[in-house]
Design a protein around this motif. Structure first.
Motif, PDB file in Angstrom:
ATOM      1  N   VAL A   1       0.833  -1.200   0.000  1.00 14.74           N
ATOM      2  CA  VAL A   1       0.000   0.000   0.000  1.00 14.74           C
ATOM      3  C   VAL A   1       0.868   1.252   0.000  1.00 14.74           C
ATOM      4  O   VAL A   1       0.553   2.243  -0.667  1.00 14.74           O
ATOM      5  CB  VAL A   1      -0.953  -0.004   1.212  1.00 14.74           C
ATOM      6  N   ALA A   2       1.961   1.224   0.738  1.00  6.47           N
ATOM      7  CA  ALA A   2       2.851   2.386   0.760  1.00  6.47           C
ATOM      8  C   ALA A   2       3.371   2.692  -0.640  1.00  6.47           C
ATOM      9  O   ALA A   2       3.400   3.856  -1.064  1.00  6.47           O
ATOM     10  CB  ALA A   2       4.010   2.131   1.721  1.00  6.47           C
ATOM     11  N   PHE A   3       3.758   1.664  -1.376  1.00  3.98           N
ATOM     12  CA  PHE A   3       4.221   1.870  -2.749  1.00  3.98           C
ATOM     13  C   PHE A   3       3.084   2.359  -3.640  1.00  3.98           C
ATOM     14  O   PHE A   3       3.268   3.256  -4.469  1.00  3.98           O
ATOM     15  CB  PHE A   3       4.794   0.567  -3.313  1.00  3.98           C
ATOM     16  N   ALA A   4       1.898   1.765  -3.482  1.00  5.01           N
ATOM     17  CA  ALA A   4       0.773   2.114  -4.346  1.00  5.01           C
ATOM     18  C   ALA A   4       0.232   3.507  -4.044  1.00  5.01           C
ATOM     19  O   ALA A   4      -0.242   4.213  -4.948  1.00  5.01           O
ATOM     20  CB  ALA A   4      -0.340   1.079  -4.183  1.00  5.01           C
ATOM     21  N   ALA A   5       0.281   3.930  -2.774  1.00  8.45           N
ATOM     22  CA  ALA A   5      -0.316   5.211  -2.390  1.00  8.45           C
ATOM     23  C   ALA A   5       0.600   6.396  -2.678  1.00  8.45           C
ATOM     24  O   ALA A   5       0.107   7.531  -2.810  1.00  8.45           O
ATOM     25  CB  ALA A   5      -0.664   5.195  -0.900  1.00  8.45           C
ATOM     26  N   TRP A   6       1.902   6.177  -2.770  1.00  6.06           N
ATOM     27  CA  TRP A   6       2.827   7.284  -2.970  1.00  6.06           C
ATOM     28  C   TRP A   6       2.528   8.088  -4.242  1.00  6.06           C
ATOM     29  O   TRP A   6       2.448   9.325  -4.193  1.00  6.06           O
ATOM     30  CB  TRP A   6       4.256   6.767  -2.956  1.00  6.06           C
ATOM     31  N   PRO A   7       2.314   7.446  -5.421  1.00  2.74           N
ATOM     32  CA  PRO A   7       2.019   8.250  -6.619  1.00  2.74           C
ATOM     33  C   PRO A   7       0.734   9.065  -6.475  1.00  2.74           C
ATOM     34  O   PRO A   7       0.681  10.226  -6.895  1.00  2.74           O
ATOM     35  CB  PRO A   7       1.901   7.206  -7.743  1.00  2.74           C
ATOM     36  N   LEU A   8      -0.303   8.451  -5.880  1.00  6.73           N
ATOM     37  CA  LEU A   8      -1.563   9.174  -5.686  1.00  6.73           C
ATOM     38  C   LEU A   8      -1.349  10.355  -4.742  1.00  6.73           C
ATOM     39  O   LEU A   8      -1.803  11.474  -5.010  1.00  6.73           O
ATOM     40  CB  LEU A   8      -2.621   8.235  -5.109  1.00  6.73           C
ATOM     41  N   ALA A   9      -0.682  10.120  -3.628  1.00  9.44           N
ATOM     42  CA  ALA A   9      -0.453  11.188  -2.651  1.00  9.44           C
ATOM     43  C   ALA A   9       0.375  12.313  -3.257  1.00  9.44           C
ATOM     44  O   ALA A   9       0.077  13.501  -3.049  1.00  9.44           O
ATOM     45  CB  ALA A   9       0.246  10.614  -1.420  1.00  9.44           C
ATOM     46  N   ARG A  10       1.397  11.961  -3.999  1.00 13.08           N
ATOM     47  CA  ARG A  10       2.240  12.999  -4.598  1.00 13.08           C
ATOM     48  C   ARG A  10       1.433  13.867  -5.556  1.00 13.08           C
ATOM     49  O   ARG A  10       1.543  15.101  -5.543  1.00 13.08           O
ATOM     50  CB  ARG A  10       3.421  12.354  -5.334  1.00 13.08           C
ATOM     51  N   ALA A  11       0.585  13.225  -6.379  1.00 11.62           N
ATOM     52  CA  ALA A  11      -0.214  13.994  -7.337  1.00 11.62           C
ATOM     53  C   ALA A  11      -1.220  14.894  -6.617  1.00 11.62           C
ATOM     54  O   ALA A  11      -1.360  16.084  -6.956  1.00 11.62           O
ATOM     55  CB  ALA A  11      -0.935  13.038  -8.284  1.00 11.62           C
ATOM     56  N   LEU A  12      -1.920  14.358  -5.616  1.00 15.33           N
ATOM     57  CA  LEU A  12      -2.921  15.156  -4.908  1.00 15.33           C
ATOM     58  C   LEU A  12      -2.286  16.280  -4.095  1.00 15.33           C
ATOM     59  O   LEU A  12      -2.807  17.400  -4.050  1.00 15.33           O
ATOM     60  CB  LEU A  12      -3.739  14.255  -3.988  1.00 15.33           C
ATOM     61  N   PHE A  13      -1.189  16.015  -3.451  1.00 19.38           N
ATOM     62  CA  PHE A  13      -0.521  17.045  -2.673  1.00 19.38           C
ATOM     63  C   PHE A  13       0.038  18.136  -3.581  1.00 19.38           C
ATOM     64  O   PHE A  13       0.024  19.323  -3.233  1.00 19.38           O
ATOM     65  CB  PHE A  13       0.602  16.443  -1.824  1.00 19.38           C
ATOM     66  N   ALA A  14       0.535  17.750  -4.759  1.00 21.20           N
ATOM     67  CA  ALA A  14       1.047  18.745  -5.703  1.00 21.20           C
ATOM     68  C   ALA A  14      -0.082  19.631  -6.220  1.00 21.20           C
ATOM     69  O   ALA A  14       0.075  20.853  -6.347  1.00 21.20           O
ATOM     70  CB  ALA A  14       1.750  18.047  -6.868  1.00 21.20           C
ATOM     71  N   GLN A  15      -1.254  19.022  -6.495  1.00 16.61           N
ATOM     72  CA  GLN A  15      -2.386  19.792  -7.010  1.00 16.61           C
ATOM     73  C   GLN A  15      -2.923  20.785  -5.990  1.00 16.61           C
ATOM     74  O   GLN A  15      -3.376  21.871  -6.337  1.00 16.61           O
ATOM     75  CB  GLN A  15      -3.506  18.832  -7.427  1.00 16.61           C
ATOM     76  N   THR A  16      -2.902  20.414  -4.717  1.00 18.88           N
ATOM     77  CA  THR A  16      -3.508  21.246  -3.677  1.00 18.88           C
ATOM     78  C   THR A  16      -2.488  22.056  -2.883  1.00 18.88           C
ATOM     79  O   THR A  16      -2.884  22.803  -1.974  1.00 18.88           O
ATOM     80  CB  THR A  16      -4.312  20.362  -2.704  1.00 18.88           C
ATOM     81  N   GLY A  17      -1.201  21.919  -3.191  1.00 18.31           N
ATOM     82  CA  GLY A  17      -0.176  22.712  -2.531  1.00 18.31           C
ATOM     83  C   GLY A  17       0.118  22.295  -1.102  1.00 18.31           C
ATOM     84  O   GLY A  17       0.661  23.082  -0.318  1.00 18.31           O
ATOM     85  N   LEU A  18      -0.205  21.060  -0.738  1.00 16.43           N
ATOM     86  CA  LEU A  18       0.083  20.583   0.605  1.00 16.43           C
ATOM     87  C   LEU A  18       1.567  20.250   0.761  1.00 16.43           C
ATOM     88  O   LEU A  18       2.216  19.818  -0.201  1.00 16.43           O
ATOM     89  CB  LEU A  18      -0.750  19.340   0.909  1.00 16.43           C
ATOM     90  N   PRO A  19       2.126  20.420   1.957  1.00 15.46           N
ATOM     91  CA  PRO A  19       3.565  20.172   2.148  1.00 15.46           C
ATOM     92  C   PRO A  19       3.934  18.720   1.910  1.00 15.46           C
ATOM     93  O   PRO A  19       3.254  17.801   2.384  1.00 15.46           O
ATOM     94  CB  PRO A  19       3.803  20.560   3.611  1.00 15.46           C
ATOM     95  N   ALA A  20       5.027  18.521   1.217  1.00 14.64           N
ATOM     96  CA  ALA A  20       5.469  17.166   0.890  1.00 14.64           C
ATOM     97  C   ALA A  20       5.793  16.361   2.133  1.00 14.64           C
ATOM     98  O   ALA A  20       5.591  15.142   2.165  1.00 14.64           O
ATOM     99  CB  ALA A  20       6.692  17.223  -0.026  1.00 14.64           C
ATOM    100  N   ARG A  21       6.260  17.031   3.188  1.00 15.77           N
ATOM    101  CA  ARG A  21       6.698  16.290   4.371  1.00 15.77           C
ATOM    102  C   ARG A  21       5.545  15.598   5.107  1.00 15.77           C
ATOM    103  O   ARG A  21       5.774  14.746   5.963  1.00 15.77           O
ATOM    104  CB  ARG A  21       7.436  17.212   5.335  1.00 15.77           C
TER     105      ARG A  21
END
Length: 452
Positions: free
Chosen positions: A118-138
């Motif tokens: 799940v960690a591997f599968a969720a990383w691409p989704l999280a990165r895309a959503l966080f980039a779209q909404t400007g949430l901190p990467a950390r």
């Protein structure tokens, strides 16, 4: 002095994991040092204590790790995991990016997908959503950890996680033990975790979001029902096996020495999860038909080994620690803190060992191997439902296990390209503090009202 040695070994284990050294190297080395300093014969301690405990864990739980990893790899390779994550993100909306990631991880882990996968599968989704909404990467590691490492791992009734399976043999329970308390604990973890993440997102406003992922979108995504059916079958299959199928079978042969002189109440829960994951894997293969099938299965089987042996190595470390004179002193201190209440004693002992080993399943295995018969006897004497102990032990080990030397934490930070200094504090808040508070609550409710 022996207590001090145990604490030193734990500090060194955490420090080594923080620095990036594998627990496959750290755990036996530090166990040997602790054994030597305590006067235990080092080679005997390694072969007869460390390896016996590590090997016993592999023998007992290899099928669950293997089936979970195979199922997760098929879901990932076929695009089913990504399809589910996208559907959840679309349902909650881009403004709720953190909630979308948490729910996507929760659905996958509750459906039987290994939290490592799940960690591997969720990383691409999280990165895309966080980039779209400007949430901190950390905040990405903590967000994934909340969805994958907390309420679906130990609290929600019926979850096929290894942490929910281990107590069944000791207490003669099912994966649905104390469902009401489990739901309450899960709700507390989710609420506290999301509250912290939202507070941190406001506090870190303006910090750089992750870079948007490159590459074209996946062509012809799977129909959503194809992704949902295998996931749903895990919970349904586990319940059906435990309630309908296994009780109808003749299992008197289990009393024979060949089969461990046991009975269905001790193995039925584990059998239910194994059968449900097997059916889910078959459905995923039939419906999603992943490309490169042989390669996918081989990769899935291989991906089961590192988490299995990391955990087994930590189990071995914990077994050596548990054999030292100082551990008996620690145990006596914890018993004193429990005031003789078996629910409190079970939580303190299993939680402490989970913290020492950095593994919920590892600490739980050691605690139940060493203390299981005593806990069962105390529960009988105090008229405590074993289902309550099952749920309390599971939730208790899902808190302190997520210290810096936890294998899943190290893997997650590596996937996200983060260091402990950057992201661990938020992981601690959502995956250590939140579950610990949830455990305290259900302990109080269980002592006051019993199991429900």
């Amino acid at each position: 002095m022996s207590v001090i040695l145990i604490l030193i070994a734990l500090v060194l284990l955490i420090a080594g994991a923080w620095a990036g050294l594998s627990v496959l190297v750290l755990a036996p080395l530090l166990a040997a040092l602790a054994a030597f300093a305590s006067g235990m014969p080092v080679l005997a301690g390694y072969t007869q204590v460390f390896m016996a405990a590590a090997g016993g864990f592999v023998v007992a739980f290899f099928p669950l790790f293997l089936l979970g990893a195979l199922f997760g790899k098929v879901m990932e390779a076929s695009g089913a995991a990504e399809r589910l994550a996208q559907a959840i993100a679309a349902a909650v909306g881009p403004a709720n990016a953190m909630l979308a990631v948490v729910l996507a991880c929760a659905v996958l882990t509750y459906g039987g997908v290994s939290l490592f996968v799940v960690a591997f599968a969720a990383w691409p989704l999280a990165r895309a959503l966080f980039a779209q909404t400007g949430l901190p990467a950390r905040l990405i590691p903590a967000t994934i950890a909340l969805g994958a490492f907390t309420f679906t791992m130990t609290a929600l009734p019926g979850t096929p996680s290894i942490q929910n399976a281990i107590p069944m043999a000791t207490f003669g329970t099912t994966p649905f033990a104390a469902p009401g308390l489990g739901v309450i604990a899960g709700a507390v973890m989710l609420a506290l975790g999301l509250g912290w993440l939202r507070y941190r997102a406001r506090a870190l406003a303006g910090e750089a979001p992750p870079e948007a992922p490159d590459g074209p979108p996946r062509d012809r995504p799977l129909p959503l029902w194809v992704a949902l059916v295998p996931i749903a079958s895990v919970g349904i299959g586990t319940l059906a096996m435990g309630v309908l199928v296994l009780p109808a079978l003749e299992t008197g042969y289990l009393a024979l020495p060949l089969y461990g002189a046991t009975d269905l109440s001790r193995v039925g829960g584990l059998w239910s999860v194994i059968a449900a994951l097997g059916v889910a894997l078959a459905l995923a293969l039939a419906l999603s038909r992943p490309p490169r099938l042989m390669a996918v299965l081989n990769e899935g089987a291989e991906s089961a080994l590192l988490p299995l042996f990391n955990t087994a190595s930590l189990v071995g470390f914990g077994a050596v620690i548990a054999s030292l004179p100082g551990f008996e002193m620690l145990r006596a201190s914890l018993d004193g803190l429990s005031g003789g209440n078996v629910v409190v004693a079970a939580a303190l002992s299993s939680g402490a060992l989970a913290g020492i080993t950095g593994s919920a399943s590892g600490g739980m295995s050691i605690a139940l191997d060493v203390l299981g018969p005593s806990l069962v006897a105390q529960a009988t004497a105090q008229a405590v439902d074993p289902a309550l102990l099952h749920r309390v032990v599971a939730v208790a080990t899902g808190g302190l296990d997520t210290l810096p030397h936890n294998g899943a934490v190290i893997t997650l930070l590596g996937i996200c390209g983060m260091t402990h200094r950057q992201a661990y504090a938020d992981i601690f808040m959502v995956a250590v503090l939140g579950p610990t508070l949830a455990c305290a609550l259900i302990m109080a409710l269980g002592i006051a009202f019993g199991s429900f």
